[in-house]
Motif scaffolding. Structure first.
Motif, PDB file in Angstrom:
ATOM      1  N   GLY A   1       0.783  -1.183   0.000  1.00 31.88           N
ATOM      2  CA  GLY A   1       0.000   0.000   0.000  1.00 31.88           C
ATOM      3  C   GLY A   1       0.843   1.273   0.000  1.00 31.88           C
ATOM      4  N   LYS A   2       2.150   1.141  -0.021  1.00 29.69           N
ATOM      5  CA  LYS A   2       3.019   2.334  -0.016  1.00 29.69           C
ATOM      6  C   LYS A   2       3.432   2.676  -1.450  1.00 29.69           C
ATOM      7  CE  LYS A   2       4.749   1.652   4.611  1.00 29.69           C
ATOM      8  NZ  LYS A   2       5.917   1.723   5.470  1.00 29.69           N
ATOM      9  N   PHE A   3       2.427   3.028  -2.239  1.00 27.74           N
ATOM     10  CA  PHE A   3       2.657   3.243  -3.659  1.00 27.74           C
ATOM     11  C   PHE A   3       3.527   4.462  -3.937  1.00 27.74           C
ATOM     12  CE2 PHE A   3      -1.590   1.099  -3.540  1.00 27.74           C
ATOM     13  CZ  PHE A   3      -1.091  -0.145  -3.873  1.00 27.74           C
ATOM     14  N   THR A   4       3.372   5.510  -3.156  1.00 26.88           N
ATOM     15  CA  THR A   4       4.209   6.695  -3.384  1.00 26.88           C
ATOM     16  C   THR A   4       5.664   6.416  -3.028  1.00 26.88           C
ATOM     17  OG1 THR A   4       3.578   7.604  -1.234  1.00 26.88           O
ATOM     18  CG2 THR A   4       2.333   8.368  -3.133  1.00 26.88           C
ATOM     19  N   ASP A   5       5.891   5.595  -2.002  1.00 26.58           N
ATOM     20  CA  ASP A   5       7.264   5.200  -1.667  1.00 26.58           C
ATOM     21  C   ASP A   5       7.863   4.348  -2.785  1.00 26.58           C
ATOM     22  OD1 ASP A   5       6.991   6.500   0.759  1.00 26.58           O
ATOM     23  OD2 ASP A   5       6.680   4.657   1.922  1.00 26.58           O
ATOM     24  N   ALA A   6       7.066   3.426  -3.298  1.00 26.84           N
ATOM     25  CA  ALA A   6       7.532   2.577  -4.397  1.00 26.84           C
ATOM     26  C   ALA A   6       7.837   3.426  -5.627  1.00 26.84           C
ATOM     27  CB  ALA A   6       6.484   1.519  -4.721  1.00 26.84           C
ATOM     28  N   GLU A   7       6.949   4.371  -5.930  1.00 24.42           N
ATOM     29  CA  GLU A   7       7.166   5.247  -7.077  1.00 24.42           C
ATOM     30  C   GLU A   7       8.461   6.039  -6.912  1.00 24.42           C
ATOM     31  OE1 GLU A   7       4.933   8.761  -9.608  1.00 24.42           O
ATOM     32  OE2 GLU A   7       4.398   8.464  -7.501  1.00 24.42           O
ATOM     33  N   SER A   8       8.683   6.568  -5.726  1.00 25.92           N
ATOM     34  CA  SER A   8       9.883   7.351  -5.460  1.00 25.92           C
ATOM     35  C   SER A   8      11.144   6.518  -5.679  1.00 25.92           C
ATOM     36  CB  SER A   8       9.831   7.908  -4.039  1.00 25.92           C
ATOM     37  OG  SER A   8      10.982   8.634  -3.753  1.00 25.92           O
ATOM     38  N   SER A   9      11.158   5.321  -5.146  1.00 27.69           N
ATOM     39  CA  SER A   9      12.329   4.436  -5.293  1.00 27.69           C
ATOM     40  C   SER A   9      12.562   4.058  -6.750  1.00 27.69           C
ATOM     41  CB  SER A   9      12.135   3.175  -4.459  1.00 27.69           C
ATOM     42  OG  SER A   9      12.096   3.481  -3.098  1.00 27.69           O
ATOM     43  N   LEU A  10      11.491   3.714  -7.443  1.00 26.91           N
ATOM     44  CA  LEU A  10      11.634   3.313  -8.839  1.00 26.91           C
ATOM     45  C   LEU A  10      12.045   4.483  -9.723  1.00 26.91           C
ATOM     46  CD1 LEU A  10       8.563   0.935  -9.102  1.00 26.91           C
ATOM     47  CD2 LEU A  10      10.960   0.283  -9.394  1.00 26.91           C
ATOM     48  N   ARG A  11      11.542   5.669  -9.424  1.00 22.38           N
ATOM     49  CA  ARG A  11      11.926   6.847 -10.207  1.00 22.38           C
ATOM     50  C   ARG A  11      13.402   7.195  -9.976  1.00 22.38           C
ATOM     51  NH1 ARG A  11       8.647   9.244 -13.191  1.00 22.38           N
ATOM     52  NH2 ARG A  11       9.355  11.387 -13.032  1.00 22.38           N
ATOM     53  N   ARG A  12      13.907   6.966  -8.767  1.00 16.84           N
ATOM     54  CA  ARG A  12      15.340   7.191  -8.514  1.00 16.84           C
ATOM     55  C   ARG A  12      16.174   6.216  -9.337  1.00 16.84           C
ATOM     56  NH1 ARG A  12      13.748   7.906  -3.164  1.00 16.84           N
ATOM     57  NH2 ARG A  12      14.478   5.856  -2.568  1.00 16.84           N
ATOM     58  N   ALA A  13      15.764   4.946  -9.362  1.00 14.65           N
ATOM     59  CA  ALA A  13      16.482   3.951 -10.164  1.00 14.65           C
ATOM     60  C   ALA A  13      16.417   4.318 -11.644  1.00 14.65           C
ATOM     61  CB  ALA A  13      15.889   2.569  -9.932  1.00 14.65           C
ATOM     62  N   HIS A  14      15.275   4.792 -12.087  1.00 16.65           N
ATOM     63  CA  HIS A  14      15.087   5.180 -13.482  1.00 16.65           C
ATOM     64  C   HIS A  14      15.956   6.398 -13.820  1.00 16.65           C
ATOM     65  CE1 HIS A  14      12.884   6.973 -16.936  1.00 16.65           C
ATOM     66  NE2 HIS A  14      12.814   5.701 -17.296  1.00 16.65           N
ATOM     67  N   ALA A  15      16.103   7.321 -12.880  1.00 17.39           N
ATOM     68  CA  ALA A  15      16.934   8.506 -13.104  1.00 17.39           C
ATOM     69  C   ALA A  15      18.406   8.126 -13.271  1.00 17.39           C
ATOM     70  CB  ALA A  15      16.767   9.496 -11.957  1.00 17.39           C
ATOM     71  N   ILE A  16      18.822   7.102 -12.572  1.00 19.33           N
ATOM     72  CA  ILE A  16      20.200   6.624 -12.678  1.00 19.33           C
ATOM     73  C   ILE A  16      20.431   5.949 -14.029  1.00 19.33           C
ATOM     74  CG2 ILE A  16      21.872   4.955 -11.750  1.00 19.33           C
ATOM     75  CD1 ILE A  16      20.568   5.550  -8.969  1.00 19.33           C
ATOM     76  N   ASP A  17      19.439   5.150 -14.457  1.00 21.33           N
ATOM     77  CA  ASP A  17      19.559   4.426 -15.725  1.00 21.33           C
ATOM     78  C   ASP A  17      18.169   4.296 -16.342  1.00 21.33           C
ATOM     79  OD1 ASP A  17      20.057   2.751 -17.863  1.00 21.33           O
ATOM     80  OD2 ASP A  17      20.607   1.018 -16.648  1.00 21.33           O
ATOM     81  N   ASN A  18      17.843   5.196 -17.271  1.00 23.30           N
ATOM     82  CA  ASN A  18      16.498   5.188 -17.847  1.00 23.30           C
ATOM     83  C   ASN A  18      16.257   4.019 -18.794  1.00 23.30           C
ATOM     84  OD1 ASN A  18      18.004   6.084 -20.008  1.00 23.30           O
ATOM     85  ND2 ASN A  18      16.614   7.741 -20.540  1.00 23.30           N
TER      86      ASN A  18
END
Length: 70
Positions: A1-18
């Motif tokens: 249920g922590k979708f915003t936390d998941a989004e934040s983590s995944l967006r950080r990973a995506h920023a490192i390597d899109n």
């Protein structure tokens, strides 16, 4: 249920390597199934299809077509 936390983590990973297929796939799922942002889901699914060498790209391509109809 922590979708915003998941989004934040995944967006950080995506920023490192899109081109990271795991991040793109999971962002696509998150946006489609949990956040109902179909445009962002399509964007990340398309990146997954472009960069992945997995056999499931055919399935994800079908998901894209279904979302584009929504």
């Amino acid at each position: 249920g922590k979708f915003t936390d998941a989004e934040s983590s995944l967006r950080r990973a995506h920023a490192i390597d899109n081109k990271n297929v795991v991040a793109n796939y999971n962002l696509g799922l998150l946006y489609e199934l949990y956040l109902q942002d179909y445009d962002l889901a399509i964007e990340h699914y398309k990146a997954y299809v472009e960069y992945s060498s997995s056999e499931d790209v055919k399935i994800v391509s079908r998901w894209i077509k279904l979302l584009e109809r929504k």
